[in-house]
Design a protein around this motif. Structure first.
Motif, PDB file in Angstrom:
ATOM      1  N   LEU A  87       0.816  -1.210   0.000  1.00  0.00           N
ATOM      2  CA  LEU A  87       0.000   0.000   0.000  1.00  0.00           C
ATOM      3  C   LEU A  87       0.853   1.266   0.000  1.00  0.00           C
ATOM      4  CD1 LEU A  87      -2.793  -0.990   2.562  1.00  0.00           C
ATOM      5  CD2 LEU A  87      -3.001  -0.815   0.067  1.00  0.00           C
ATOM      6  N   ASP A  88       1.993   1.220   0.683  1.00  0.00           N
ATOM      7  CA  ASP A  88       2.863   2.392   0.741  1.00  0.00           C
ATOM      8  C   ASP A  88       4.277   1.947   1.090  1.00  0.00           C
ATOM      9  OD1 ASP A  88       2.464   5.648   1.038  1.00  0.00           O
ATOM     10  OD2 ASP A  88       4.178   4.896   2.153  1.00  0.00           O
ATOM     11  N   ASN A  89       5.259   2.533   0.423  1.00  0.00           N
ATOM     12  CA  ASN A  89       6.643   2.117   0.621  1.00  0.00           C
ATOM     13  C   ASN A  89       7.504   3.188   1.266  1.00  0.00           C
ATOM     14  OD1 ASN A  89       7.402  -0.536   0.125  1.00  0.00           O
ATOM     15  ND2 ASN A  89       7.226  -0.277  -2.094  1.00  0.00           N
ATOM     16  N   SER A  90       6.894   4.173   1.891  1.00  0.00           N
ATOM     17  CA  SER A  90       7.666   5.252   2.524  1.00  0.00           C
ATOM     18  C   SER A  90       8.621   4.709   3.583  1.00  0.00           C
ATOM     19  CB  SER A  90       6.725   6.285   3.147  1.00  0.00           C
ATOM     20  OG  SER A  90       5.861   6.825   2.175  1.00  0.00           O
ATOM     21  N   ALA A  91       8.133   3.756   4.383  1.00  0.00           N
ATOM     22  CA  ALA A  91       8.979   3.174   5.428  1.00  0.00           C
ATOM     23  C   ALA A  91      10.138   2.404   4.810  1.00  0.00           C
ATOM     24  CB  ALA A  91       8.154   2.262   6.335  1.00  0.00           C
ATOM     25  N   ALA A  92       9.863   1.696   3.711  1.00  0.00           N
ATOM     26  CA  ALA A  92      10.925   0.943   3.030  1.00  0.00           C
ATOM     27  C   ALA A  92      11.997   1.884   2.485  1.00  0.00           C
ATOM     28  CB  ALA A  92      10.338   0.103   1.906  1.00  0.00           C
ATOM     29  N   LEU A  93      11.573   3.038   1.963  1.00  0.00           N
ATOM     30  CA  LEU A  93      12.533   4.028   1.462  1.00  0.00           C
ATOM     31  C   LEU A  93      13.477   4.462   2.579  1.00  0.00           C
ATOM     32  CD1 LEU A  93      13.644   6.042  -0.605  1.00  0.00           C
ATOM     33  CD2 LEU A  93      11.758   7.576  -0.026  1.00  0.00           C
ATOM     34  N   MET A  94      12.927   4.737   3.758  1.00  0.00           N
ATOM     35  CA  MET A  94      13.763   5.160   4.877  1.00  0.00           C
ATOM     36  C   MET A  94      14.650   4.017   5.368  1.00  0.00           C
ATOM     37  SD  MET A  94      12.965   8.270   5.050  1.00  0.00           S
ATOM     38  CE  MET A  94      13.877   8.735   6.517  1.00  0.00           C
ATOM     39  N   MET A  95      14.195   2.770   5.222  1.00  0.00           N
ATOM     40  CA  MET A  95      14.966   1.619   5.684  1.00  0.00           C
ATOM     41  C   MET A  95      16.062   1.219   4.702  1.00  0.00           C
ATOM     42  SD  MET A  95      13.761   0.309   8.647  1.00  0.00           S
ATOM     43  CE  MET A  95      14.002  -1.462   8.614  1.00  0.00           C
ATOM     44  N   GLU A  96      15.856   1.513   3.416  1.00  0.00           N
ATOM     45  CA  GLU A  96      16.798   1.060   2.386  1.00  0.00           C
ATOM     46  C   GLU A  96      17.665   2.181   1.828  1.00  0.00           C
ATOM     47  OE1 GLU A  96      14.900  -1.538  -0.560  1.00  0.00           O
ATOM     48  OE2 GLU A  96      13.253  -1.803   0.873  1.00  0.00           O
ATOM     49  N   GLY A  97      17.242   3.431   1.972  1.00  0.00           N
ATOM     50  CA  GLY A  97      18.065   4.564   1.588  1.00  0.00           C
ATOM     51  C   GLY A  97      18.481   4.567   0.125  1.00  0.00           C
ATOM     52  N   TYR A  98      19.781   4.672  -0.099  1.00  0.00           N
ATOM     53  CA  TYR A  98      20.328   4.802  -1.455  1.00  0.00           C
ATOM     54  C   TYR A  98      19.973   3.613  -2.347  1.00  0.00           C
ATOM     55  CZ  TYR A  98      23.312   8.738  -0.034  1.00  0.00           C
ATOM     56  OH  TYR A  98      23.772   9.962   0.401  1.00  0.00           O
ATOM     57  N   ASN A  99      19.736   2.454  -1.765  1.00  0.00           N
ATOM     58  CA  ASN A  99      19.479   1.249  -2.560  1.00  0.00           C
ATOM     59  C   ASN A  99      18.002   0.987  -2.806  1.00  0.00           C
ATOM     60  OD1 ASN A  99      22.127   0.333  -3.058  1.00  0.00           O
ATOM     61  ND2 ASN A  99      22.275  -0.462  -0.976  1.00  0.00           N
ATOM     62  N   PHE A 100      17.130   1.894  -2.364  1.00  0.00           N
ATOM     63  CA  PHE A 100      15.684   1.646  -2.470  1.00  0.00           C
ATOM     64  C   PHE A 100      15.277   1.376  -3.930  1.00  0.00           C
ATOM     65  CE2 PHE A 100      11.454   3.382  -3.442  1.00  0.00           C
ATOM     66  CZ  PHE A 100      10.664   2.561  -2.637  1.00  0.00           C
ATOM     67  N   ILE A 101      15.652   2.253  -4.836  1.00  0.00           N
ATOM     68  CA  ILE A 101      15.254   2.069  -6.237  1.00  0.00           C
ATOM     69  C   ILE A 101      16.020   0.894  -6.844  1.00  0.00           C
ATOM     70  CG2 ILE A 101      15.170   3.113  -8.536  1.00  0.00           C
ATOM     71  CD1 ILE A 101      14.758   5.822  -7.211  1.00  0.00           C
ATOM     72  N   GLY A 102      17.332   0.842  -6.613  1.00  0.00           N
ATOM     73  CA  GLY A 102      18.152  -0.221  -7.198  1.00  0.00           C
ATOM     74  C   GLY A 102      17.723  -1.612  -6.777  1.00  0.00           C
ATOM     75  N   ASN A 103      17.290  -1.766  -5.540  1.00  0.00           N
ATOM     76  CA  ASN A 103      16.821  -3.085  -5.081  1.00  0.00           C
ATOM     77  C   ASN A 103      15.656  -3.576  -5.918  1.00  0.00           C
ATOM     78  OD1 ASN A 103      18.728  -3.220  -3.041  1.00  0.00           O
ATOM     79  ND2 ASN A 103      17.346  -2.502  -1.435  1.00  0.00           N
ATOM     80  N   ARG A 104      14.766  -2.659  -6.276  1.00  0.00           N
ATOM     81  CA  ARG A 104      13.572  -3.042  -7.040  1.00  0.00           C
ATOM     82  C   ARG A 104      13.870  -3.182  -8.529  1.00  0.00           C
ATOM     83  NH1 ARG A 104      12.998  -1.229  -2.525  1.00  0.00           N
ATOM     84  NH2 ARG A 104      11.231  -1.720  -1.149  1.00  0.00           N
ATOM     85  N   VAL A 105      14.806  -2.384  -9.021  1.00  0.00           N
ATOM     86  CA  VAL A 105      15.259  -2.576 -10.401  1.00  0.00           C
ATOM     87  C   VAL A 105      15.801  -3.995 -10.563  1.00  0.00           C
ATOM     88  CG1 VAL A 105      17.073  -1.909 -12.046  1.00  0.00           C
ATOM     89  CG2 VAL A 105      15.698  -0.147 -10.930  1.00  0.00           C
ATOM     90  N   ASN A 106      16.579  -4.443  -9.604  1.00  0.00           N
ATOM     91  CA  ASN A 106      17.122  -5.804  -9.656  1.00  0.00           C
ATOM     92  C   ASN A 106      16.027  -6.846  -9.457  1.00  0.00           C
ATOM     93  OD1 ASN A 106      19.746  -4.866 -10.010  1.00  0.00           O
ATOM     94  ND2 ASN A 106      20.161  -4.784  -7.807  1.00  0.00           N
ATOM     95  N   GLN A 107      15.111  -6.575  -8.544  1.00  0.00           N
ATOM     96  CA  GLN A 107      14.030  -7.527  -8.269  1.00  0.00           C
ATOM     97  C   GLN A 107      13.133  -7.722  -9.482  1.00  0.00           C
ATOM     98  OE1 GLN A 107      11.487  -6.329  -4.999  1.00  0.00           O
ATOM     99  NE2 GLN A 107       9.831  -7.685  -5.668  1.00  0.00           N
ATOM    100  N   PHE A 108      12.747  -6.605 -10.114  1.00  0.00           N
ATOM    101  CA  PHE A 108      11.805  -6.667 -11.235  1.00  0.00           C
ATOM    102  C   PHE A 108      12.490  -6.846 -12.584  1.00  0.00           C
ATOM    103  CE2 PHE A 108       9.308  -3.724  -8.293  1.00  0.00           C
ATOM    104  CZ  PHE A 108       8.465  -4.734  -7.845  1.00  0.00           C
TER     105      PHE A 108
END
Length: 418
Positions: free
Chosen positions: A13-34
């Motif tokens: 529903l919302d990934n704001s908490a994940a952004l704060m938990m993953e920081g610089y790798n937030f976007i890259g983690n999902r690029v790799n996942q997807f």
């Protein structure tokens, strides 16, 4: 990777908490996942498209499709950029004001700032003789604050250097922060705006004489498209947007010292005194180490690109850190290798620590040349002008904290001129 692929959507529903938990790798983690260079997610309850890579960067800087006004949250304007600053402008007004910034960041200005930086570093060694240890990051902030104000024509008393330097950096440190760090940044901005506003008022009232062509003079008397001067508040905001980024180079200088410590094999090359060797090392520091995690823009009008629907007003984030570590652009991206810049095909959209595109026409930082020259002068100082010892310390840095820094700030002992 982008072409003709269905755009992934996050299920949460919302990934704001994940952004704060993953920081610089937030976007890259999902690029790799997807296995996709763009995906849709939700942040603070809103749909957001995240993108990474050179093609995405080129697209992101299409001013016909994206705008900056409204993209930076108010809390970021109230700490980092200043409300209504150049980073939030678009169109003719943005280009006109950008020309002012570009005029202050020409090669002669870059050279002068580099000269002042080296002078201040060398002067500081005398003060360090009586200290068992110094923290490079703290010293760099103070030196760059003195350099920036001297160059810009802003009066600065020695007794206030540390306070002003800390305030300039607190604005930067507030990015991505909540709670005390954010409020510290906002308080620092309010104090700094009060100070710079009074300086501009003194210049306009002819109580303070300042050289024509200096950043202070040009900002105080800049004429907008309609022929009017900026009000003193906006002039202060924009002058701070010249001074603050110079102080923020302290981060890159500290990472340069870490890079030297971790990769001592490059010291002999750097001691050759060749500007090209310094430049390659500086570029690799800017690519390898984290600075800005991502950049934001809003969609001007709806369109479809690479099977992805972009809706008017939607926030789009470009992955800066991930693009600088994209293995398609940078073989072995997690290795520190300045030699990768020896035969690099120049692009405005692959090395983007301070944004992409043409700085004269878009939103790439116009002070990038200043950053490079100040870093080169500082690196030259560390390698060729002084010797020092590096005591045991924690040089690790977190990719969760935005912005980040080596934990110790890089402690040096027994610093002496060579």
């Amino acid at each position: 990777m982008l072409k003709n692929e269905k755009v992934p959507h996050e299920k949460t529903l919302d990934n704001s908490a994940a952004l704060m938990m993953e920081g610089y790798n937030f976007i890259g983690n999902r690029v790799n996942q997807f296995q996709s260079d763009l995906f849709e997610t939700r942040l603070l309850g809103e749909k957001v498209i995240c993108m990474s890579g050179e093609e995405a960067a080129r697209f992101f800087y299409d001013s016909e499709r994206f705008k900056r006004k409204g993209a930076a949250p108010k809390r970021v304007q109230q700490s980092l950029f200043g409300v209504g600053g150049i980073q939030t402008m678009d169109g003719e007004q943005h280009i006109h004001r950008k020309l002012l910034f570009m005029s202050l960041m020409t090669p002669p200005h870059q050279k002068r700032l580099a000269e002042l930086t080296l002078e201040k570093w060398q002067e500081s060694v005398e003060d360090w003789k009586n200290q068992d240890e110094i923290v490079l990051f703290e010293e760099a902030k103070k030196i760059l604050c003195k350099v920036a104000c001297h160059w810009a024509g802003v009066p600065l008393q020695e007794s206030e250097v540390k306070t002003r330097a800390d305030d300039f950096y607190a604005m930067v440190d507030a990015f991505g922060a909540v709670g005390p760090r954010h409020w510290k940044g906002r308080q620092a901005r309010n104090k700094t705006e009060d100070w710079i506003r009074s300086v501009i008022e003194d210049v306009r009232a002819e109580k303070l004489k300042v050289s024509e062509g200096s950043a202070l003079y040009e900002m105080a008397f800049y004429k907008q498209l309609d022929g009017t001067q900026l009000d003193t508040q906006m002039a202060a905001v924009e002058l701070i947007n010249v001074l603050r980024p110079i102080v923020a180079i302290a981060t890159f200088i500290t990472f340069s010292a870490v890079a030297l410590q971790d990769n001592p094999e490059y010291k002999e090359l750097l001691r050759s005194g060749k500007s090209s060797e310094l430049e390659k090392f500086v570029h690799e520091v800017r690519r390898y180490y984290p600075f800005g995690p991502f950049l934001g823009a809003l969609v001007k009008k709806g369109f479809i690109w690479n099977d992805c629907k972009f809706t008017k007003g939607m926030l789009v984030l470009l992955d800066v850190y991930g693009t600088n570590h994209d293995e398609r652009l940078w073989p072995n991206p997690n290795e520190f290798r300045p030699e990768r810049f020896e035969e690099r095909n120049e692009s405005l959209y692959d090395l983007i620590p301070q944004g992409g595109g043409n700085p004269a026409e878009g939103h790439r930082c116009p002070g990038e040349g200043i950053t490079i020259e100040v870093m080169k002068a500082s690196l030259d100082f560390l390698v060729n002008k002084v010797d020092y010892d590096v005591p045991d310390q924690d040089l690790d840095f977190s990719l969760v904290r935005m912005p980040t820094m080596p934990e110790s700030g890089f402690v040096m002992s027994n610093v002496r001129l060579r």
